[in-house]
Motif scaffolding. Structure first.
Motif, mmCIF file in Angstrom:
data_model
loop_
_atom_site.group_PDB
_atom_site.id
_atom_site.type_symbol
_atom_site.label_atom_id
_atom_site.label_comp_id
_atom_site.label_asym_id
_atom_site.label_seq_id
_atom_site.Cartn_x
_atom_site.Cartn_y
_atom_site.Cartn_z
ATOM 1 N N PHE A 140 2.406 -62.930 45.789
ATOM 2 C CA PHE A 140 1.363 -63.690 46.471
ATOM 3 C C PHE A 140 1.662 -63.973 47.941
ATOM 4 C CE2 PHE A 140 -1.397 -64.555 42.950
ATOM 5 C CZ PHE A 140 -0.582 -64.503 41.825
ATOM 6 N N GLU A 141 2.938 -63.965 48.324
ATOM 7 C CA GLU A 141 3.264 -64.240 49.727
ATOM 8 C C GLU A 141 3.528 -62.962 50.512
ATOM 9 O OE1 GLU A 141 6.274 -67.166 50.303
ATOM 10 O OE2 GLU A 141 6.687 -66.548 52.380
ATOM 11 N N TYR A 142 4.298 -62.035 49.945
ATOM 12 C CA TYR A 142 4.680 -60.838 50.685
ATOM 13 C C TYR A 142 3.704 -59.671 50.470
ATOM 14 C CZ TYR A 142 9.088 -63.374 51.180
ATOM 15 O OH TYR A 142 10.034 -64.332 51.473
ATOM 16 N N ALA A 143 3.472 -59.285 49.218
ATOM 17 C CA ALA A 143 2.552 -58.168 48.963
ATOM 18 C C ALA A 143 1.114 -58.572 49.277
ATOM 19 C CB ALA A 143 2.681 -57.708 47.515
ATOM 20 N N ARG A 144 0.697 -59.706 48.791
ATOM 21 C CA ARG A 144 -0.591 -60.334 49.072
ATOM 22 C C ARG A 144 -1.789 -59.396 48.903
ATOM 23 N NH1 ARG A 144 -0.684 -63.518 54.550
ATOM 24 N NH2 ARG A 144 0.947 -64.700 53.482
ATOM 25 N N PRO A 145 -2.021 -58.862 47.711
ATOM 26 C CA PRO A 145 -3.241 -58.085 47.472
ATOM 27 C C PRO A 145 -4.468 -58.985 47.591
ATOM 28 C CG PRO A 145 -1.641 -57.865 45.671
ATOM 29 C CD PRO A 145 -1.195 -58.994 46.515
ATOM 30 N N VAL A 146 -5.592 -58.400 47.854
ATOM 31 C CA VAL A 146 -6.825 -59.194 47.960
ATOM 32 C C VAL A 146 -7.175 -59.807 46.612
ATOM 33 C CG1 VAL A 146 -9.288 -59.128 48.512
ATOM 34 C CG2 VAL A 146 -7.660 -57.759 49.841
ATOM 35 N N THR A 147 -6.990 -59.038 45.542
ATOM 36 C CA THR A 147 -7.277 -59.515 44.187
ATOM 37 C C THR A 147 -6.027 -59.371 43.329
ATOM 38 O OG1 THR A 147 -9.602 -58.823 44.353
ATOM 39 C CG2 THR A 147 -8.732 -59.207 42.135
ATOM 40 N N VAL A 148 -5.718 -60.406 42.556
ATOM 41 C CA VAL A 148 -4.593 -60.358 41.620
ATOM 42 C C VAL A 148 -5.109 -60.803 40.251
ATOM 43 C CG1 VAL A 148 -2.269 -61.133 41.054
ATOM 44 C CG2 VAL A 148 -2.964 -60.930 43.449
ATOM 45 N N VAL A 149 -4.869 -59.966 39.241
ATOM 46 C CA VAL A 149 -5.286 -60.266 37.872
ATOM 47 C C VAL A 149 -4.040 -60.564 37.046
ATOM 48 C CG1 VAL A 149 -6.512 -59.439 35.836
ATOM 49 C CG2 VAL A 149 -7.226 -58.677 38.123
ATOM 50 N N VAL A 150 -4.014 -61.732 36.405
ATOM 51 C CA VAL A 150 -2.869 -62.137 35.587
ATOM 52 C C VAL A 150 -3.362 -62.499 34.191
ATOM 53 C CG1 VAL A 150 -0.933 -63.722 35.340
ATOM 54 C CG2 VAL A 150 -1.709 -63.067 37.630
ATOM 55 N N THR A 151 -2.782 -61.889 33.158
ATOM 56 C CA THR A 151 -3.074 -62.305 31.789
ATOM 57 C C THR A 151 -1.789 -62.782 31.129
ATOM 58 O OG1 THR A 151 -2.649 -60.241 30.581
ATOM 59 C CG2 THR A 151 -4.793 -60.454 31.669
ATOM 60 N N THR A 152 -1.945 -63.711 30.183
ATOM 61 C CA THR A 152 -0.800 -64.259 29.463
ATOM 62 C C THR A 152 -1.306 -64.828 28.137
ATOM 63 O OG1 THR A 152 1.180 -65.664 29.725
ATOM 64 C CG2 THR A 152 -0.928 -66.621 30.402
ATOM 65 N N PRO A 153 -0.460 -64.901 27.106
ATOM 66 C CA PRO A 153 -0.914 -65.460 25.827
ATOM 67 C C PRO A 153 -1.343 -66.918 25.960
ATOM 68 C CG PRO A 153 1.140 -64.260 25.544
ATOM 69 C CD PRO A 153 0.910 -64.367 27.020
ATOM 70 N N ASN A 154 -2.271 -67.323 25.126
ATOM 71 C CA ASN A 154 -2.687 -68.720 25.030
ATOM 72 C C ASN A 154 -1.922 -69.351 23.872
ATOM 73 O OD1 ASN A 154 -3.985 -71.199 24.802
ATOM 74 N ND2 ASN A 154 -5.779 -70.331 23.785
ATOM 75 N N ALA A 155 -0.971 -70.227 24.190
ATOM 76 C CA ALA A 155 -0.096 -70.811 23.168
ATOM 77 C C ALA A 155 -0.870 -71.620 22.133
ATOM 78 C CB ALA A 155 0.952 -71.696 23.831
ATOM 79 N N GLU A 156 -2.007 -72.176 22.530
ATOM 80 C CA GLU A 156 -2.778 -73.002 21.593
ATOM 81 C C GLU A 156 -3.276 -72.198 20.396
ATOM 82 O OE1 GLU A 156 -4.871 -74.408 25.414
ATOM 83 O OE2 GLU A 156 -5.598 -75.742 23.843
ATOM 84 N N TYR A 157 -3.481 -70.896 20.609
ATOM 85 C CA TYR A 157 -4.032 -70.052 19.547
ATOM 86 C C TYR A 157 -3.000 -69.730 18.467
ATOM 87 C CZ TYR A 157 -7.205 -66.648 17.458
ATOM 88 O OH TYR A 157 -8.046 -65.992 16.602
#
Length: 480
Positions: free
Chosen positions: A385-402
Motif C-alpha cells: 500500500f505504500e511502495y507498490a501502491r496499485p490503484v486497486t487492491v483486492v483482499v480476501t480472507t476467511p470470515n471467522a464467524e462462519y
C-alpha cells in the motif's frame, strides 16, 4: 430451434440482469446464416423465462458454404441445420449471452456467483447415440434429464424413432455454469459443426470447460466429438486435461501432508467463488496491468488470461514449487509468443519492498494475509500500500464467524494449520479502515460465498481504491 431458460429464483427478474437483456424488449442478434431473437414469454417476481429463438436462413446457409460434412452430395442443400439446435446455437449463446457466459453482470456484480434453480428446454436437439448418450453427458453434471424422442414420421411408425429429442434439463447452479455446459455439449450431442474446426477450438473447449470437463467421466468422448473426431486435436486437448489432473492430484496430496489438522470447508467451490469475485472487481476497475500477489499455483491468473482487457499479468509467490506448478498449469511454454509475453511469474516475498511490483493498475491478495504473523503483515502493508501502491487492491480472507457452521468445528480451531489468524467481519473492517486512512485509499467490503443471516459469509473481501488523500478516505460496507 428454440432454447428457453426458466428460473424461480427470488426475485426471478434477476435473470434479465444476468443475461443483460431487458424483459420488455424484443432483441435480435445477427449471425452468419440468420438471426437470433431474444424475448421473455413470462416475467414476474416468482418465475422468469428467457427464450432464444434461432432463425436460420436456408439460402444464407448455402451461400456461407453450408454444413462442412460430406455424408452425401446434396448435404449442402438437404440438411437439418435450419431446424435443430446445433453449433449455431452455441455460437449464438456466445454472442447473445456473452456477459453471462463470462460470469459478468454490470448492474448486479454479485449475481453471477449466485446458485439458482434453472430449467432449460431445447427443441429440438439431435443426439447421435440416443438417450443413453444424452444422459451420459448431462447427468454427471447434476442435471435431471427429461427427454422426448421424436418419430421419423408419425405417418409411418414402422420407420422408427429419429435422433431428435425435445430435452428439458433441471439443476441448481450458476448461470455461467449452465451456459458453459450448453455451449460445449450441444454440438457434442450433434457431433457436427457449421465451421472448420482448427486448433483454436482446443482453447475454446478448455476455457468453457475449465471448471468441470477434467472431472467429467465422459471427457474423452466430449473432447473427440467437440473437435469433430480430429485425432490430433483431440489428443492435444486430452493431454492438457490429463496433465492438469496429475498436477491437481499432486497438489492435493501436498496440502494434506502440510495441513493434516485443518478444518474442512464446505464443498461448494468456495475458492472458485473467491477467484471469480476478485476477477469481477478487476474487470470493473478497468485495470490493464494486474499483479496477483501470492499467486500460488496460478488459478486466478488462468481465469484472467482469456480477458483481453488485461494486457500484462504478473504472478508472484514465495514458493518456487508453487510457481513451477503454475507454469505447468498455465502451459506458458506452449503459448503463442505474443500471448506468453502478457504473463510473468516471479519469486519474491511480500514483506520486502520490490520495485517489480510498482506501476500496476491493480493487485490481488486472495487468501494471503491470514498466513502472516503480525510483524510480517505490517511489512506487507508497507510493501503493497505504500511502495507498490496499485490503484486497486483486492483482499480476501476467511470470515471467522462462519466457522461455527462447520460440522467439524472446534472452539479456537482455524480452517488451516498455517493460518496465523482468522478475523471476524468487524476485525477485518477495522484493519481495512486503518489501511485506507493511512495510505490514501477508499475501501468497500462485500461477502464472498454462502451467506448466513447470523454469521455472514464464508469469506470476506475488501476492495481498496487509491485516491491519494488519506484524510478524505471514505469507508463503506456492502451488505450481503
Amino acid at each position: 430451434m428454440l432454447l428457453t431458460i426458466t428460473t424461480t429464483h427470488s426475485p426471478a427478474t434477476d435473470l434479465g440482469y444476468l443475461l443483460h437483456k431487458h424483459p420488455d424488449k424484443l432483441q435480435t442478434v445477427e449471425i452468419s446464416a440468420g438471426k437470433a431473437h431474444i424475448f421473455y414469454p413470462e416475467v414476474n417476481e416468482q418465475k422468469c423465462t428467457a427464450a432464444l429463438l434461432l432463425d436460420i436462413d436456408p439460402v444464407g446457409l448455402v451461400r456461407s458454404e453450408g454444413p462442412k460434412g460430406n455424408d452425401f452430395a446434396l448435404e449442402q442443400y438437404v440438411n437439418d441445420r435450419p431446424y435443430v439446435a446445433s453449433s449455431f446455437m452455441s455460437a449464438v449463446i456466445a454472442k447473445a449471452y456473452s456477459s453471462a457466459l463470462n460470469g459478468r453482470c454490470k448492474d448486479k456484480p454479485e449475481l453471477p456467483l449466485v446458485v439458482m434453480p434453472f430449467e432449460v428446454t431445447i427443441a429440438v436437439l439431435p443426439v447421435k447415440g440416443g438417450e443413453d448418450v444424452l444422459r451420459m453427458l448431462f447427468e454427471p453434471l447434476g442435471y435431471e434429464v427429461i427427454c422426448t424422442r421424436h418419430e421419423l414420421d408419425p405417418a409411418f411408425p414402422e420407420w422408427g424413432n429419429s435422433r431428435y429429442f425435445t430435452v428439458t434439463l433441471k439443476h441448481n447452479l450458476t448461470l455461467q455454469q449452465l451456459l458453459s455446459h450448453l455451449y460445449v455439449l450441444i454440438p457434442v450431442c450433434d457431433t457436427d459443426k457449421h465451421y472448420w474446426v482448427s486448433k483454436d477450438e482446443i482453447e475454446k473447449l478448455l476455457t468453457k470447460g475449465k471448471d468441470w470437463l477434467e472431472a467429467h467421466p465422459a471427457k474423452e468422448m466430449i473432447v473427440r466429438r467437440y473437435l469433430k473426431n480430429q485425432r490430433s486435436l483431440a489428443n492435444q486437448a486430452l493431454s492438457v486435461l490429463l496433465s492438469k489432473d496429475e498436477s491437481d492430484e499432486e497438489e492435493s496430496v501436498t496440502e494434506m501432508e502440510e495441513a493434516p489438522n485443518q478444518v474442512e470447508e464446505p464443498k461448494m467451490r468456495i475458492h472458485e467463488l473467491r477467484l471469480l469475485a476478485a476477477k469481477e472487481v478487476l474487470l470493473q476497475s478497468g485495470a490493464k496491468r494486474v499483479a496477483d500477489l501470492g499467486c500460488g499455483e496460478g488459478r486466478l491468473i488462468k481465469l484472467l488470461i482469456p480477458e483481453k482487457q488485461f494486457e500484462y499479468i504478473l504472478g508472484m509467490d514465495v514458493s518456487y514449487r508453487s510457481l513451477e506448478i503454475a507454469k505447468e498449469r498455465l502451459k506458458l511454454e506452449r503459448m503463442p509468443e505474443r500471448q506468453a509475453q502478457r504473463i510473468r511469474l516471479i519469486q519474491g516475498s511480500l514483506t520486502y519492498r520490490d520495485k517489480r511490483l510498482e506501476g500496476f493498475d491493480a493487485a490481488t491478495l486472495v487468501e494471503v494475509i491470514e498466513h502472516l504473523d503480525e510483524p510480517r503483515l505490517a511489512a506487507l502493508e508497507k510493501s503493497v500500500f505504500e511502495y507498490a501502491r496499485p490503484v486497486t487492491v483486492v483482499v480476501t480472507t476467511p470470515n471467522a464467524e462462519y466457522n461455527v457452521r462447520f460440522a467439524n468445528h472446534e472452539e479456537g480451531k482455524m480452517r488451516h494449520s498455517d493460518h496465523r489468524f482468522e478475523w471476524t467481519r468487524a476485525q477485518f473492517a477495522h484493519w481495512g479502515n486503518r489501511i485506507a486512512h493511512e495510505h490514501g485509499y477508499t475501501v468497500t467490503y462485500q461477502p464472498v460465498g454462502e451467506v448466513d443471516e447470523e454469521v455472514g459469509a464464508l469469506s470476506q473481501m475488501a476492495v481498496f481504491t487509491y485516491t491519494g488523500h488519506a484524510a478524505d478516505t471514505v469507508v463503506k460496507t456492502l451488505e450481503a
